[in-house]
Design a protein around this motif. Structure first.
Motif, PDB file in Angstrom:
ATOM      1  N   GLY A 188     -69.745 -58.163  57.298  1.00 62.56           N
ATOM      2  CA  GLY A 188     -69.507 -56.867  57.925  1.00 62.56           C
ATOM      3  C   GLY A 188     -70.194 -55.682  57.284  1.00 62.56           C
ATOM      4  O   GLY A 188     -69.939 -54.553  57.679  1.00 62.56           O
ATOM      5  N   SER A 189     -71.052 -55.897  56.286  1.00 64.72           N
ATOM      6  CA  SER A 189     -71.764 -54.769  55.691  1.00 64.72           C
ATOM      7  C   SER A 189     -72.986 -54.440  56.543  1.00 64.72           C
ATOM      8  O   SER A 189     -73.771 -55.320  56.881  1.00 64.72           O
ATOM      9  N   THR A 190     -73.098 -53.168  56.913  1.00 64.47           N
ATOM     10  CA  THR A 190     -74.239 -52.703  57.692  1.00 64.47           C
ATOM     11  C   THR A 190     -74.742 -51.415  57.052  1.00 64.47           C
ATOM     12  O   THR A 190     -74.098 -50.871  56.147  1.00 64.47           O
ATOM     13  N   ILE A 191     -75.871 -50.921  57.543  1.00 69.62           N
ATOM     14  CA  ILE A 191     -76.386 -49.662  57.012  1.00 69.62           C
ATOM     15  C   ILE A 191     -75.383 -48.531  57.295  1.00 69.62           C
ATOM     16  O   ILE A 191     -75.293 -47.555  56.544  1.00 69.62           O
ATOM     17  N   THR A 193     -71.935 -48.915  57.247  1.00 72.55           N
ATOM     18  CA  THR A 193     -70.867 -48.958  56.243  1.00 72.55           C
ATOM     19  C   THR A 193     -71.421 -48.567  54.874  1.00 72.55           C
ATOM     20  O   THR A 193     -70.688 -48.037  54.042  1.00 72.55           O
ATOM     21  N   ALA A 194     -72.713 -48.817  54.657  1.00 71.04           N
ATOM     22  CA  ALA A 194     -73.318 -48.486  53.368  1.00 71.04           C
ATOM     23  C   ALA A 194     -73.436 -46.980  53.196  1.00 71.04           C
ATOM     24  O   ALA A 194     -73.288 -46.467  52.084  1.00 71.04           O
ATOM     25  N   THR A 195     -73.704 -46.257  54.290  1.00 73.38           N
ATOM     26  CA  THR A 195     -73.908 -44.808  54.190  1.00 73.38           C
ATOM     27  C   THR A 195     -72.717 -44.025  54.728  1.00 73.38           C
ATOM     28  O   THR A 195     -72.579 -42.840  54.417  1.00 73.38           O
ATOM     29  N   ARG A 196     -71.892 -44.660  55.566  1.00 73.33           N
ATOM     30  CA  ARG A 196     -70.755 -44.025  56.260  1.00 73.33           C
ATOM     31  C   ARG A 196     -71.214 -42.855  57.129  1.00 73.33           C
ATOM     32  O   ARG A 196     -70.443 -41.932  57.407  1.00 73.33           O
ATOM     33  N   LEU A 197     -72.481 -42.887  57.582  1.00 73.16           N
ATOM     34  CA  LEU A 197     -72.964 -41.835  58.477  1.00 73.16           C
ATOM     35  C   LEU A 197     -72.659 -42.225  59.921  1.00 73.16           C
ATOM     36  O   LEU A 197     -72.534 -43.409  60.246  1.00 73.16           O
ATOM     37  N   GLN A 198     -72.544 -41.226  60.785  1.00 70.37           N
ATOM     38  CA  GLN A 198     -72.221 -41.464  62.190  1.00 70.37           C
ATOM     39  C   GLN A 198     -73.490 -41.729  62.989  1.00 70.37           C
ATOM     40  O   GLN A 198     -74.549 -41.240  62.644  1.00 70.37           O
ATOM     41  N   VAL A 201     -77.958 -45.559  62.285  1.00 69.93           N
ATOM     42  CA  VAL A 201     -78.573 -45.103  61.032  1.00 69.93           C
ATOM     43  C   VAL A 201     -79.792 -45.971  60.715  1.00 69.93           C
ATOM     44  O   VAL A 201     -79.776 -47.183  60.926  1.00 69.93           O
ATOM     45  N   VAL A 281     -76.595 -57.287  49.901  1.00 70.41           N
ATOM     46  CA  VAL A 281     -76.231 -56.108  50.707  1.00 70.41           C
ATOM     47  C   VAL A 281     -76.937 -54.837  50.234  1.00 70.41           C
ATOM     48  O   VAL A 281     -77.087 -53.900  51.021  1.00 70.41           O
ATOM     49  N   LEU A 284     -79.576 -53.065  52.312  1.00 63.94           N
ATOM     50  CA  LEU A 284     -79.261 -52.114  53.385  1.00 63.94           C
ATOM     51  C   LEU A 284     -79.685 -50.699  53.007  1.00 63.94           C
ATOM     52  O   LEU A 284     -80.093 -49.917  53.860  1.00 63.94           O
ATOM     53  N   TYR A 285     -79.594 -50.361  51.711  1.00 65.41           N
ATOM     54  CA  TYR A 285     -80.018 -49.027  51.262  1.00 65.41           C
ATOM     55  C   TYR A 285     -81.535 -48.902  51.243  1.00 65.41           C
ATOM     56  O   TYR A 285     -82.060 -47.820  51.059  1.00 65.41           O
TER      57      TYR A 285
END
Lengths: 295, 252
Positions: A188-191, A193-198, A201, A281, A284-285
């Protein structure tokens, strides 16, 4: 993950070496004198050679002895303990068999269990890492153990056991690949969830123009395009060819050597893929794993 | 021991305001400057005039986010060690070099015990640990532990170098374990979030999401744009010489 040759060679060779010690410890076959000497020489060359190879992977080797201190929490520390315990117990067992012709069966059993425990602790170093979902699954220890036992059975001349174990190894490896291909999405890790941007991303600019330790070590991408071909090659070398050779030509010396070499080469390919295909993961960054979105 | 403490008295950490960060990388430079000259092995660079790479404890990524409607926006994204409560980097360490301090929650590496196996860097989801290629030991953010308690420094300098240098005020330092601290109130007010909560690391550092955009419509799309009337096409259906030229060119 970067497939460091030292670590691949370590885990493949020492796995087979400890597998051979497992069979010798349980007395399949029970050997003494010169025959025992040759068997144990092969087993120790593989197991110790593999461990030495892993030592080359360290950045600061002088502190390696401190790795015995944290067995309560660290699988790597537990591996260090198991390896030394297995090699010492089996060393005593081997010395009694080689020089005195005496077999103390319970000593061999303890050594055999410690040998297999070493392989298990090695596998848990990888399987514990939530950051690498492909490794973080029960099939990881299963295939390390199966590879070790299959290699050990082949090297110790237990042909019937080797045939069964190699087929089991092939099945577990396929299970690891099929499940592994889904693990990143499951974790479930995605870019996002990594950045918590709306919104949707994407990486706009890396922190630096060059590479760094993280991208070298953990955002390794080379070779994935050949992954499907390499999987077929690994299975053919590791399972299909040795099984076919042993079934067609029978348990004679030359076919056995061909089967062992083919099997070990297959394990090396499989272990290379184990690293090269693993997605960390942190990628993703750095804009990696875009195609691995959940759902 | 590399067992994690059951609790820490304080939870010192950073609050990073993604709305305010301008992506100037001053914190990266200040961090490298302080930490290469003070505690532990210096932060080395490799091949600086060829294919450069080097050790940094703090890096700024920049992301583009595209909402459902409207224009994409850019967010500068500083990232350093989050000093997690459930730090996976600590428990995997075989030598005891990695540890989390009971007194303030800072996660540190004892370089005298590190054997450079790199397993802690693998265990960290955030890429907060980098093995120094010259020293062969693991480097990470120390939260400037050699500044924040340093009585030889003027009091205003007793905060991490990145926080001290940030020209935009996008970085805040304090005790996130104390609900009445300035940083805790800021996190509550702005809806601070954990990075990668699904990894279960319970990070101490918090990120403040960018504030919503104001209501002015994007250029060229709305009535509120004062230039819109002037930017509309002047003649939809050209007449005269231009009209003839337009038709002639169409026929070619």
């Amino acid at each position: 993950m970067h497939p460091a040759p030292s670590v691949i060679i370590f885990s493949s060779l020492s796995g087979a070496g400890f597998g051979l010690l497992f069979f010798l410890g349980f007395g399949f076959p029970t050997v003494t004198g010169w025959v025992a000497f040759v068997f144990y020489l092969i087993a120790y060359a593989l197991a110790v050679g593999g461990l030495m190879s892993a030592l080359f992977h360290l950045g600061n080797k002088k502190n390696a002895v401190k790795s015995y201190s944290q067995w309560r929490t660290s699988w790597l520390s537990r591996e260090a303990w198991c390896a030394v315990a297995a090699l010492l117990v089996m060393g005593l067992h081997a010395a009694l068999q080689v020089f005195f012709g005496t077999t103390v069966a319970p000593l061999g059993w303890i050594g055999a269990i410690l040998s297999l425990a070493t392989v298990f602790t090695t596998s848990m170093i990888y399987a514990q890492l939530k950051t690498i979902p492909r490794w973080n699954q029960p099939a990881t220890p299963a295939f390390f153990l199966a590879a070790s036992l299959a290699g050990g059975a082949l090297l110790s001349g237990n042909v019937d056991a080797a045939l069964i174990l190699m087929v089991v190894l092939g099945a577990i490896t396929a299970w690891h690949w099929i499940k592994g291909d889904r693990r990143f999405a499951e974790a479930g890790s995605t870019i996002e969830t990594a950045t918590r941007l709306q919104g949707r991303v994407s990486l706009w600019e890396k922190p630096h123009t060059g590479e760094n330790y993280l991208t070298h070590e953990m955002v390794y991408q080379i070779g994935r395009k050949h992954a499907a071909k390499l999987r077929v090659i690994a299975l053919a070398l590791m399972v299909v060819i040795p099984v076919a050779v042993l079934l067609i030509f029978g348990p004679h010396h030359m076919p056995a050597i061909v089967a062992v070499l083919s099997h070990l080469a297959g394990v090396l390919v499989q272990r290379w893929l184990f690293f090269a295909e693993a997605e960390h993961v942190v990628g993703l960054y750095y804009g990696a794993h875009g195609a691995k979105r959940a759902g | 021991m590399t067992a994690l403490p059951s609790h820490t008295d304080k939870k010192l950490g950073l609050v990073i305001d993604l709305d305010t960060c301008v992506g100037c990388h001053a914190c990266v430079t200040a961090c490298k400057g302080w930490n290469t000259q003070n505690y532990g092995a210096p932060l080395s660079d490799q091949d600086p005039y060829g294919k450069p790479s080097g050790t940094f404890l703090n890096r700024i990524h920049s992301f583009q986010s595209q909402p459902e409607t409207g224009l994409a926006r850019t967010t500068h994204f500083p990232k350093s060690c989050l000093h997690c409560d459930d730090a996976p980097c600590v428990t995997v360490c075989p030598t005891g070099a990695s540890y989390k301090r009971v007194e303030d929650g800072i996660v540190l590496v004892n370089e005298d015990a590190c054997m450079g196996c790199g397993l802690c860097a693998w265990a960290c989801p955030y890429g907060a640990r980098e093995m120094d290629q010259a020293a062969g030991v693991m480097k990470k953010c120390t939260l400037c532990v050699d500044r924040i308690y340093n009585e030889n420094l003027p009091e205003e300098d007793r905060e991490p170098a990145c926080v001290r240098t940030c020209p935009a005020g996008a970085r805040h330092f304090g005790d996130l374990g104390d609900p009445t601290s300035a940083v805790s109130l800021l996190v509550a007010d702005r809806g601070g979030v954990d990075l990668m909560p699904e990894q279960g690391t319970r990070p101490v550092n918090q990120y403040l999401p960018p504030r919503p955009r104001d209501t002015i419509a994007d250029v060229m799309t709305g009535d509120e744009d004062i230039l819109a009337p002037f930017l509309a096409p002047v003649a939809e259906d050209p007449k005269g010489f231009l009209g003839w030229l337009d038709r002639a060119l169409e026929k070619l």
